[in-house]
Write a protein that holds these residues in place. Structure first.
Motif, mmCIF file in Angstrom:
data_model
loop_
_atom_site.group_PDB
_atom_site.id
_atom_site.type_symbol
_atom_site.label_atom_id
_atom_site.label_comp_id
_atom_site.label_asym_id
_atom_site.label_seq_id
_atom_site.Cartn_x
_atom_site.Cartn_y
_atom_site.Cartn_z
ATOM 1 N N ARG A 142 55.147 22.965 49.173
ATOM 2 C CA ARG A 142 55.112 24.647 49.568
ATOM 3 C C ARG A 142 53.996 24.690 48.313
ATOM 4 N N ALA A 143 52.643 25.044 48.765
ATOM 5 C CA ALA A 143 51.565 25.809 48.732
ATOM 6 C C ALA A 143 51.524 26.473 47.110
ATOM 7 N N GLY A 144 50.940 25.385 46.145
ATOM 8 C CA GLY A 144 50.952 26.591 44.636
ATOM 9 C C GLY A 144 49.100 27.691 44.686
ATOM 10 N N ILE A 145 48.690 27.991 45.620
ATOM 11 C CA ILE A 145 47.462 28.302 45.526
ATOM 12 C C ILE A 145 46.791 29.050 46.668
ATOM 13 N N VAL A 146 46.166 30.191 46.864
ATOM 14 C CA VAL A 146 45.618 30.064 48.504
ATOM 15 C C VAL A 146 43.798 30.300 48.309
ATOM 16 N N LYS A 147 43.500 29.036 48.666
ATOM 17 C CA LYS A 147 42.195 28.760 48.847
ATOM 18 C C LYS A 147 40.774 28.832 49.644
ATOM 19 N N VAL A 148 39.957 30.221 49.271
ATOM 20 C CA VAL A 148 39.096 30.541 50.559
ATOM 21 C C VAL A 148 37.708 30.256 50.766
ATOM 22 N N ALA A 149 37.050 30.582 51.382
ATOM 23 C CA ALA A 149 35.277 30.390 51.310
ATOM 24 C C ALA A 149 34.348 31.255 51.059
ATOM 25 N N GLY A 150 33.772 31.856 50.518
ATOM 26 C CA GLY A 150 32.404 32.159 50.799
ATOM 27 C C GLY A 150 31.174 31.855 51.411
ATOM 28 N N SER A 151 30.445 32.578 52.126
ATOM 29 C CA SER A 151 29.537 31.652 52.460
ATOM 30 C C SER A 151 28.042 31.835 51.827
ATOM 31 N N GLU A 152 26.886 31.905 52.325
ATOM 32 C CA GLU A 152 25.811 31.914 51.336
ATOM 33 C C GLU A 152 25.688 32.826 52.471
ATOM 34 N N GLY A 154 26.610 35.660 50.692
ATOM 35 C CA GLY A 154 27.842 36.966 50.514
ATOM 36 C C GLY A 154 28.875 36.552 51.263
ATOM 37 N N LEU A 155 29.742 36.984 51.774
ATOM 38 C CA LEU A 155 31.105 37.170 52.859
ATOM 39 C C LEU A 155 30.680 37.225 53.748
ATOM 40 N N ALA A 157 31.686 37.876 57.738
ATOM 41 C CA ALA A 157 32.863 38.986 59.002
ATOM 42 C C ALA A 157 34.160 37.755 58.941
ATOM 43 N N ARG A 158 33.103 36.177 59.424
ATOM 44 C CA ARG A 158 34.577 35.846 59.552
ATOM 45 C C ARG A 158 35.979 35.486 58.148
ATOM 46 N N ASP A 159 34.051 35.631 56.969
ATOM 47 C CA ASP A 159 34.782 34.894 55.426
ATOM 48 C C ASP A 159 35.735 36.558 55.358
ATOM 49 N N ARG A 160 35.162 37.281 55.134
ATOM 50 C CA ARG A 160 36.137 38.994 55.221
ATOM 51 C C ARG A 160 37.616 38.555 54.983
ATOM 52 N N GLU A 182 29.706 29.095 47.044
ATOM 53 C CA GLU A 182 28.521 28.853 48.070
ATOM 54 C C GLU A 182 27.383 28.310 47.468
ATOM 55 N N HIS A 183 26.786 27.156 46.655
ATOM 56 C CA HIS A 183 26.182 27.647 45.494
ATOM 57 C C HIS A 183 26.345 28.121 44.552
ATOM 58 N N GLY A 184 27.575 28.471 44.054
ATOM 59 C CA GLY A 184 27.820 29.018 43.130
ATOM 60 C C GLY A 184 27.794 30.691 42.844
ATOM 61 N N ALA A 185 27.229 31.340 44.456
ATOM 62 C CA ALA A 185 26.693 32.510 43.733
ATOM 63 C C ALA A 185 27.551 33.569 44.574
ATOM 64 N N GLY A 186 28.106 34.760 44.556
ATOM 65 C CA GLY A 186 28.703 35.925 45.133
ATOM 66 C C GLY A 186 30.019 36.076 44.704
ATOM 67 N N ALA A 187 30.234 35.410 43.605
ATOM 68 C CA ALA A 187 31.912 35.549 42.884
ATOM 69 C C ALA A 187 31.960 37.059 42.951
ATOM 70 N N LEU A 188 31.135 37.920 42.070
ATOM 71 C CA LEU A 188 31.699 38.960 42.511
ATOM 72 C C LEU A 188 31.151 40.308 43.447
ATOM 73 N N GLU A 189 31.229 39.863 44.506
ATOM 74 C CA GLU A 189 31.128 40.450 46.319
ATOM 75 C C GLU A 189 32.959 39.284 46.561
ATOM 76 N N GLN A 190 33.430 38.120 45.658
ATOM 77 C CA GLN A 190 34.059 38.206 46.127
ATOM 78 C C GLN A 190 35.446 38.812 45.116
ATOM 79 N N ILE A 191 34.930 39.235 43.621
ATOM 80 C CA ILE A 191 36.245 39.721 43.028
ATOM 81 C C ILE A 191 37.090 41.289 43.365
#
Ligand SMILES: [Zn+2]
Length: 324
Positions: A142-152, A154-155, A157-160, A182-191
Motif C-alpha cells: 500500500r501507498a504511504g504518501i500522496v505525491k503531487v507536483a506544481g508547475s513553473e 504556480g499551479l 489548471a491541471r495541477d489544481r 518546481e525550481h523550489g518555488a510556489g510552496a506558499l500557494e501549494q499550502i
C-alpha cells in the motif's frame, strides 16, 4: 493509533528511524525514462547494493517519490525493502504533467475518479501495472504518501485538479501529502490550495524548496506548520557556502528546526556509485553530516532533521485533519 504506512506494512512513527524524505529508489521505465535515459533506475540488484551501503551508516527508512504511471514499480520497491531491511514508503499521486503528455488518461478523469484511484492505492494496494493501462491488479503493497507536483509560475489548471484529488484522498485516508515545487518555488500557494481543501499544514511536505535560498520565504513556509524537504545539499559546493546548510542554520536560528526533513532526490544514474557516479546514497550520512557538524549544526538538531521530524511529517492523520 497513529502510524506510518510502509510497503511492507504499517509501523509506529518511532520505528521510522533515520530517514531520507525524497528519493527515487526505482524508476522502472515509463515516459520519464523515454524522455531522459539517465532516469533509468530499474536495476534492483544495483540499488540494493547502494542502499545497503547507506544502511550500514544508519539509514533506516526511505520515502520514495515516484507516483503513478511514471516508472513506479511497487513490487521492486517491496523487494528492495525485503533485501536490505530498509523500510520504504511508496507513493500514490501524479508527478509533473511533463511526465505524462497531453493524451494521458489523467486529463480525462474527474477529480473524484482520481481520488478514487489514489485512495485504493492507499487502502487496498498499489496496482501491479501502475495504472498504465485499463487492467488493474492490486498488490498487497500500500501507498504511504500522496505525491503531487506544481508547475513553473504556480499551479496550472491541471495541477489544481490533481492537488484537489490529493486533498480528497487525505481527507478519506489521513495519508500525508508530499509535493514537488518546481525550481523550489510556489510552496506558499501549494499550502494555501491544500488548506483550502481541508488539509492541515502539518500533513504537507514541500520538496526541493532549498533551491530558493531566501530566508523570508522559508520562514513563512515553515511557520505555516508545513514541512520543507531540503534535497539540494550535494548540488552545492561542499563548504560553508552550501545553500542547504545555510538555510538549515537560518531556520534553526529562527526556531523552525522542527519543520525540516532531508533527502537527495537522486533521480539520475550519475548520482550513484553503483552506476559509476557520485556522491552516492551515503552522502547525507557521510559528507553532508560532516558538513553539518562543521557548520555547528549539532547532534540534537541533526537528530531532528533525520529522525523526529520525518516521523511526525509522514504519520497519517488520526482523523480528517481540521485546517490550522
Ligand atoms: Zn523527485
Amino acid at each position: 493509533m497513529t502510524f506510518i504506512r510502509t510497503v511492507l506494512g504499517d509501523i509506529a512513527p518511532e520505528a521510522l528511524g533515520v530517514t531520507y524524505a525524497h528519493e527515487h529508489l526505482v524508476i522502472d521505465g515509463g515516459r520519464p525514462v523515454e524522455l531522459e535515459p539517465e532516469f533509468d533506475l530499474g536495476d534492483v540488484d544495483a540499488m540494493a547494493t547502494e542502499l545497503a551501503e547507506a544502511a550500514a551508516l544508519g539509514l533506516r527508512s526511505v520515502i520514495d517519490a515516484m507516483p503513478c504511471d511514471a516508472g513506479r514499480n511497487v513490487t521492486k520497491l517491496a523487494d528492495l525493502s525485503k533485501r536490505t531491511g530498509v523500510q520504504v514508503v511508496a507513493p500514490t499521486g501524479l508527478h509533473h504533467d511533463r511526465y505524462y503528455g497531453p493524451a494521458h488518461w489523467s486529463h480525462r478523469v474527474s477529480v473524484e475518479e482520481l481520488a478514487d484511484l489514489f485512495t485504493a492505492d492507499v487502502t487496498v494496494g498499489i496496482d501491479a501495472y501502475d495504472y498504465a493501462g485499463p487492467v488493474v491488479r492490486r498488490t498487497t503493497f500500500r501507498a504511504g504518501i500522496v505525491k503531487v507536483a506544481g508547475s513553473e509560475g504556480g499551479l496550472s489548471a491541471r495541477d489544481r485538479r490533481v492537488f484537489e484529488a490529493a486533498a480528497e484522498t487525505h481527507l478519506r485516508t489521513g495519508v500525508p501529502v508530499l509535493t514537488h515545487c518546481e525550481h523550489g518555488a510556489g510552496a506558499l500557494e501549494q499550502i494555501r490550495v491544500l488548506r483550502d481543501h481541508g488539509v492541515a499544514a502539518r500533513h504537507i511536505v514541500l520538496s526541493h524548496v532549498d533551491k530558493v535560498v531566501d530566508r523570508g520565504y522559508h520562514r513563512e513556509l515553515l511557520a505555516s506548520g508545513a514541512y520543507g524537504e531540503y534535497d539540494g545539499s550535494f548540488r552545492w559546493k561542499d563548504d560553508e557556502s552550501n545553500g542547504t546548510l545555510q538555510l538549515i542554520r537560518w531556520m534553526v536560528e529562527d526556531g523552525h528546526g522542527e519543520r525540516i526533513v532531508l533527502g537527495m532526490d537522486a533521480a539520475r544514474r550519475r548520482y550513484y556509485k553503483v552506476h559509476g557516479g557520485g556522491p552516492g546514497l551515503v552522502w547525507l550520512l557521510d559528507g553532508f553530516t560532516r558538513l553539518l557538524a562543521d557548520g555547528d549544526v549539532d547532534e540534537s538538531v541533526r537528530r531532528r532533521l533525520f529522525v523526529t521530524n520525518p516521523a511526525r511529517a509522514f504519520t497519517f492523520a488520526a482523523a480528517p485533519s481540521p485546517p490550522t
